[in-house]
Write a protein that holds these residues in place. Structure first.
Motif, PDB file in Angstrom:
ATOM      1  N   ARG A   1       0.971  -1.077   0.035  1.00  0.00           N
ATOM      2  CA  ARG A   1      -0.103  -0.032   0.193  1.00  0.00           C
ATOM      3  C   ARG A   1       0.900   1.387  -0.081  1.00  0.00           C
ATOM      4  O   ARG A   1       1.959   1.409   0.603  1.00  0.00           O
ATOM      5  CB  ARG A   1      -0.939   0.008   1.090  1.00  0.00           C
ATOM      6  CG  ARG A   1      -1.886   1.063   1.352  1.00  0.00           C
ATOM      7  CD  ARG A   1      -2.578   1.064   2.585  1.00  0.00           C
ATOM      8  NE  ARG A   1      -1.941   0.206   3.477  1.00  0.00           N
ATOM      9  CZ  ARG A   1      -2.070   0.817   4.820  1.00  0.00           C
ATOM     10  NH1 ARG A   1      -2.915   1.662   5.263  1.00  0.00           N
ATOM     11  NH2 ARG A   1      -1.451  -0.026   5.897  1.00  0.00           N
ATOM     12  N   GLN A   2       0.416   2.433  -0.766  1.00  0.00           N
ATOM     13  CA  GLN A   2       1.245   3.461  -0.706  1.00  0.00           C
ATOM     14  C   GLN A   2       0.272   4.702  -0.415  1.00  0.00           C
ATOM     15  O   GLN A   2      -0.883   4.833  -1.005  1.00  0.00           O
ATOM     16  CB  GLN A   2       1.697   3.654  -2.107  1.00  0.00           C
ATOM     17  CG  GLN A   2       2.834   5.101  -2.354  1.00  0.00           C
ATOM     18  CD  GLN A   2       3.188   5.431  -3.572  1.00  0.00           C
ATOM     19  OE1 GLN A   2       2.544   4.839  -4.690  1.00  0.00           O
ATOM     20  NE2 GLN A   2       4.128   5.816  -3.797  1.00  0.00           N
TER      21      GLN A   2
ATOM     22  N   ILE B   1       4.792   7.043   1.905  1.00  0.00           N
ATOM     23  CA  ILE B   1       4.864   6.066   2.782  1.00  0.00           C
ATOM     24  C   ILE B   1       4.493   4.810   2.155  1.00  0.00           C
ATOM     25  O   ILE B   1       3.398   4.621   1.627  1.00  0.00           O
ATOM     26  CB  ILE B   1       4.290   6.126   4.221  1.00  0.00           C
ATOM     27  CG1 ILE B   1       4.520   7.260   4.926  1.00  0.00           C
ATOM     28  CG2 ILE B   1       4.584   4.838   4.930  1.00  0.00           C
ATOM     29  CD1 ILE B   1       5.894   7.281   5.465  1.00  0.00           C
ATOM     30  N   ASN B   2       5.473   3.937   1.807  1.00  0.00           N
ATOM     31  CA  ASN B   2       5.090   2.437   1.214  1.00  0.00           C
ATOM     32  C   ASN B   2       5.026   1.375   2.227  1.00  0.00           C
ATOM     33  O   ASN B   2       5.954   1.435   3.334  1.00  0.00           O
ATOM     34  CB  ASN B   2       6.233   2.100   0.380  1.00  0.00           C
ATOM     35  CG  ASN B   2       6.463   2.973  -1.056  1.00  0.00           C
ATOM     36  OD1 ASN B   2       5.289   3.638  -1.313  1.00  0.00           O
ATOM     37  ND2 ASN B   2       7.467   2.680  -1.709  1.00  0.00           N
ATOM     38  N   THR B   3       3.801   0.876   2.499  1.00  0.00           N
ATOM     39  CA  THR B   3       3.895  -0.037   3.547  1.00  0.00           C
ATOM     40  C   THR B   3       3.484  -1.703   2.869  1.00  0.00           C
ATOM     41  O   THR B   3       2.806  -1.893   2.078  1.00  0.00           O
ATOM     42  CB  THR B   3       2.129   0.032   4.222  1.00  0.00           C
ATOM     43  OG1 THR B   3       2.590   1.479   4.729  1.00  0.00           O
ATOM     44  CG2 THR B   3       2.231  -0.943   5.467  1.00  0.00           C
ATOM     45  N   TRP B   4       4.477  -2.390   3.330  1.00  0.00           N
ATOM     46  CA  TRP B   4       4.587  -3.908   2.900  1.00  0.00           C
ATOM     47  C   TRP B   4       3.918  -4.581   4.248  1.00  0.00           C
ATOM     48  O   TRP B   4       4.488  -4.454   5.344  1.00  0.00           O
ATOM     49  CB  TRP B   4       5.939  -4.363   2.771  1.00  0.00           C
ATOM     50  CG  TRP B   4       6.412  -3.693   1.395  1.00  0.00           C
ATOM     51  CD1 TRP B   4       7.320  -2.344   1.303  1.00  0.00           C
ATOM     52  CD2 TRP B   4       6.536  -4.080   0.171  1.00  0.00           C
ATOM     53  NE1 TRP B   4       7.648  -2.001   0.050  1.00  0.00           N
ATOM     54  CE2 TRP B   4       7.254  -2.930  -0.646  1.00  0.00           C
ATOM     55  CE3 TRP B   4       5.967  -4.931  -0.574  1.00  0.00           C
ATOM     56  CZ2 TRP B   4       7.397  -3.000  -1.935  1.00  0.00           C
ATOM     57  CZ3 TRP B   4       6.014  -5.168  -1.957  1.00  0.00           C
ATOM     58  CH2 TRP B   4       6.836  -4.226  -2.624  1.00  0.00           C
ATOM     59  N   THR B   5       2.741  -5.588   3.780  1.00  0.00           N
ATOM     60  CA  THR B   5       2.439  -6.254   4.803  1.00  0.00           C
ATOM     61  C   THR B   5       2.368  -7.675   4.565  1.00  0.00           C
ATOM     62  O   THR B   5       1.948  -8.201   3.377  1.00  0.00           O
ATOM     63  CB  THR B   5       0.659  -5.964   5.024  1.00  0.00           C
ATOM     64  OG1 THR B   5       1.044  -4.399   5.443  1.00  0.00           O
ATOM     65  CG2 THR B   5       0.283  -6.414   6.141  1.00  0.00           C
TER      66      THR B   5
ATOM     67  N   ASN C   1       9.557   5.315   4.338  1.00  0.00           N
ATOM     68  CA  ASN C   1       9.550   6.543   3.936  1.00  0.00           C
ATOM     69  C   ASN C   1      10.220   6.838   2.654  1.00  0.00           C
ATOM     70  O   ASN C   1      11.513   6.687   2.683  1.00  0.00           O
ATOM     71  CB  ASN C   1       9.590   7.721   4.998  1.00  0.00           C
ATOM     72  CG  ASN C   1       9.426   8.848   4.546  1.00  0.00           C
ATOM     73  OD1 ASN C   1       9.671   9.240   3.260  1.00  0.00           O
ATOM     74  ND2 ASN C   1       9.190   9.651   5.471  1.00  0.00           N
TER      75      ASN C   1
ATOM     76  N   GLU D   1       6.984  -0.337   7.187  1.00  0.00           N
ATOM     77  CA  GLU D   1       6.763   0.995   6.392  1.00  0.00           C
ATOM     78  C   GLU D   1       7.914   1.749   6.057  1.00  0.00           C
ATOM     79  O   GLU D   1       9.094   1.647   6.796  1.00  0.00           O
ATOM     80  CB  GLU D   1       6.135   1.735   7.566  1.00  0.00           C
ATOM     81  CG  GLU D   1       4.693   1.640   7.706  1.00  0.00           C
ATOM     82  CD  GLU D   1       3.719   2.354   8.519  1.00  0.00           C
ATOM     83  OE1 GLU D   1       4.297   3.426   9.077  1.00  0.00           O
ATOM     84  OE2 GLU D   1       2.337   2.296   8.546  1.00  0.00           O
TER      85      GLU D   1
ATOM     86  N   THR E   1       4.302  -5.855   9.404  1.00  0.00           N
ATOM     87  CA  THR E   1       4.236  -4.584   8.555  1.00  0.00           C
ATOM     88  C   THR E   1       5.808  -4.034   8.580  1.00  0.00           C
ATOM     89  O   THR E   1       6.366  -3.938   9.741  1.00  0.00           O
ATOM     90  CB  THR E   1       3.305  -3.716   9.108  1.00  0.00           C
ATOM     91  OG1 THR E   1       1.990  -4.496   9.170  1.00  0.00           O
ATOM     92  CG2 THR E   1       3.073  -2.587   8.268  1.00  0.00           C
TER      93      THR E   1
END
Length: 104
Positions: free
Chosen positions: A74-75, A79-83, A97, A95, A93
């Protein structure tokens, strides 16, 4: 390893189709994304990073140490979030930047 496309979340924008270097993702008659031969997926995650609707997950099989987990992306802003969600429901998770990640 391969992708999983959730047609309920797919809005048919086509970004994943454009991003796939193997030309593996197509649109069905409803305009929703699908991958016909998941075994041909290279695992590059280009489609995952382009999907802004969280409709694509990356399956992390035992062959890559994922034990059946799925990876989602998710972006939001910078901030890019990898889960990573494991089969037992455990969620991890990360995160990043983007503005800070290549600082050095």
């Amino acid at each position: 390893m391969s992708i999983q496309i959730n047609k309920l979340k797919c809005v048919g924008c086509g970004k994943c189709v454009e991003a796939c270097p193997g030309n593996l993702i197509k649109k069905d008659t409803d305009g929703k994304a699908f991958i016909k031969h998941v075994k041909d997926c290279w695992g590059c995650t280009s489609c995952l990073k382009e999907c802004r609707f969280e409709a694509i997950n990356f399956f992390l099989g035992a062959d890559v140490g994922g034990k059946g987990s799925t990876l989602s992306f998710r972006q939001k802003g910078s901030i890019n979030t990898w889960t990573v969600t494991s089969p037992d429901g455990t969620v991890k998770t990360l995160e990043v930047n983007r503005q800070e990640s290549n600082k050095y």
